[in-house]
Design a protein around this motif. Sequence first.
Motif, mmCIF file in Angstrom:
data_model
loop_
_atom_site.group_PDB
_atom_site.id
_atom_site.type_symbol
_atom_site.label_atom_id
_atom_site.label_comp_id
_atom_site.label_asym_id
_atom_site.label_seq_id
_atom_site.Cartn_x
_atom_site.Cartn_y
_atom_site.Cartn_z
ATOM 1 N N ASN A 78 23.635 -3.056 21.490
ATOM 2 C CA ASN A 78 23.169 -1.768 21.001
ATOM 3 C C ASN A 78 24.001 -0.637 21.606
ATOM 4 O O ASN A 78 24.447 -0.735 22.758
ATOM 5 C CB ASN A 78 21.698 -1.544 21.355
ATOM 6 N N TYR A 130 24.127 3.166 22.910
ATOM 7 C CA TYR A 130 23.311 4.264 23.425
ATOM 8 C C TYR A 130 24.209 5.458 23.731
ATOM 9 O O TYR A 130 25.364 5.286 24.160
ATOM 10 C CB TYR A 130 22.579 3.851 24.705
ATOM 11 N N GLN A 170 18.910 11.876 28.713
ATOM 12 C CA GLN A 170 18.567 10.456 28.761
ATOM 13 C C GLN A 170 19.303 9.698 27.660
ATOM 14 O O GLN A 170 19.691 10.276 26.641
ATOM 15 C CB GLN A 170 17.052 10.263 28.590
ATOM 16 N N GLN A 171 19.476 8.406 27.882
ATOM 17 C CA GLN A 171 20.086 7.566 26.858
ATOM 18 C C GLN A 171 19.141 7.415 25.668
ATOM 19 O O GLN A 171 17.946 7.194 25.838
ATOM 20 C CB GLN A 171 20.401 6.183 27.415
ATOM 21 N N ILE A 172 19.692 7.566 24.460
ATOM 22 C CA ILE A 172 18.924 7.302 23.251
ATOM 23 C C ILE A 172 19.652 6.225 22.446
ATOM 24 O O ILE A 172 20.881 6.124 22.483
ATOM 25 C CB ILE A 172 18.707 8.571 22.392
ATOM 26 N N LEU A 173 18.879 5.440 21.710
ATOM 27 C CA LEU A 173 19.458 4.362 20.908
ATOM 28 C C LEU A 173 20.095 4.948 19.653
ATOM 29 O O LEU A 173 19.440 5.622 18.867
ATOM 30 C CB LEU A 173 18.364 3.359 20.522
ATOM 31 N N GLU A 222 21.872 -0.376 16.572
ATOM 32 C CA GLU A 222 21.528 -1.644 17.178
ATOM 33 C C GLU A 222 22.209 -2.818 16.478
ATOM 34 O O GLU A 222 22.547 -2.752 15.308
ATOM 35 C CB GLU A 222 20.004 -1.848 17.173
ATOM 36 N N ASP A 243 27.504 4.292 25.724
ATOM 37 C CA ASP A 243 27.378 3.003 26.407
ATOM 38 C C ASP A 243 27.007 1.919 25.405
ATOM 39 O O ASP A 243 26.181 2.149 24.504
ATOM 40 C CB ASP A 243 26.301 3.057 27.497
ATOM 41 N N GLY A 265 12.212 2.369 21.927
ATOM 42 C CA GLY A 265 13.112 1.290 21.537
ATOM 43 C C GLY A 265 12.667 -0.092 21.974
ATOM 44 O O GLY A 265 13.231 -1.086 21.526
#
Length: 580
Positions: free
Chosen positions: A83, A85, A131-134, A137, A158, A199
């Motif tokens: 996935n 991010y 913050q990391q968000i998706l 995927e 990432d 997620g």
Amino acid sequence: MSLLVQRSDVSEFRRRFRWIALGMVVGFMVLVSRLFYLQILEADENKAIARENIVRRVTLATTRGIIRDKNGKVLAASRPSYNVYVVPRRLDMETTWPKLVEYLGVGIEERARLEALITSIRADDGPRKNQQILLKEDISRDAVATLATHDAELPGVDVVPVPVRYYPYEEVGSHVLGYMAEVDAERLASLRSVGYIEGDRIGVTGIERAWESYLRGTRGWEKVLVDAKGRRRSGGDGIIEEPRRVDPIPGRDLRLTLDADIQKAIDKAMRGELAGGVAVVDVRTGRILGLYSKPGYNPNALSGGSGKQVIRDAFRRLYSDPLKPALDKTLSGAYPPGSTFKPFTALAALEKGLIDPRQSTRCRGALTFGKRTFRCTHVHGPVAMQKAIAESCNVYFYKLAAEYGVGMDVIAEMGQRYGLGARTGLGINAEAGGRMPTRAWMTLRNKGQFRLGFGLNAAIGQGATTVTVLQLALAYAALANGGTLYQPQIVRAVETSAGTVVQEFTPRVRRQIDIRPENLTLVHRAMVAGVNEEGGTAFKARVAGVEMAGKTGTAQVSHRLTRGVEAERVWYFNREHAWF
């Protein structure tokens, strides 16, 4: 005169100098006070802020536990998925974003949707922009390789390996195993306190739901050093505080009582049927060896491994099918047991001493009671109890209810002793209770009126009498083993990922049914005759070399038109359903 002017200028200069000096002293004191405040009083907080700019905490995914059958065959496991991010605040929309969508092969519509999402998060003052968000995927391996090659060009991006649930047997046993889905916002509000985040996926039905706390595991994290562009840098000693890493804890594995080979054999045997349910129970332990509901569904499509559009399409098919593939027909559906209930009616009569099993009655193919005619399958002639059970004579059991006092309360009491009409407590899916109707219940249901014909229907497992497939299997197991009604068991042991048994579940007895052995022997002989003697309703189902006993049953249904069903399938909904 000139001397006076000179002294006046000097005095003015000195006065101004003093004010300037005072201002400098005050400014210096303010500066020192501010430095004291920032470096002494607020030192810890400022150090933390500075550290946050160069130290990032990265989530380490855990591994969900594996579900195996009794022989160790994998029924549900996790496969690697990758996935993408992003951290919205660190993502450069002018330079980094165009490269990222090109490497991922994102379409025009999807790009616009993702841009709108990232822009809205960046404009918000909340913590999500840091913050990391998706973003995307289950990207392809080629995309993973491309992103790894251009990692230096993609600050704030990432690629995180995430395990995705995989069910190798697909539809076979899908209701037992269940499926997983992303936690929605409503549930997340209550689950965030126990470690769930946006997620995350959670078990929705079946064993995946019931044993979620054992299977899910605990995610870990790692602190890494990054530069101003969000790129990882080596080192960090003296900058990154301890602990630098907390390893994820994998979920527990489950070993079921199911046998995958039995599940496949059931699936093969059911290929000619549109719908049905099968339960196979070990009569000595109550452990479930097979539990099968048809039609099923492919949990791989519902669990998110192929993207959200596949999930939407799967759900649309699932809930538009009139055969109700989402319904677990072994637990959630309750049906009239038909003639499979006759052994319990016979036991009720025998235990109360209301009938001599050797006494014969004549079956002429029907029994007229009041203004109604209650029919049999055919003319059986003289029948005693053994023949009545083996050849499934309705008239014999009608007469038990009409002439020998085997009323609804007597029949219901025996059914309840064998666990019929009550939930089994298996706990993996919503479970129907079924019904063992009594005289009082039928009177209330029919506005104070009770007809003796209700009892005739109850004697052959028709009318308001309903059971689930699993209830009936457990009741027959209790018939076979001499009266021990077991609590059904689907999970045999909880194990670590290394195979060490953490907890093992032994068989549990629900109750010991007190039945006179001679009466139980009579019913056993009748059920053996039903399979092994010519004329028995299950004679064609016998298997050479296998000792068998059983009872067939066919429950009548009301004929009706069925909306939303193709013409060639309407017959199925109006057919009489069969048991064995």
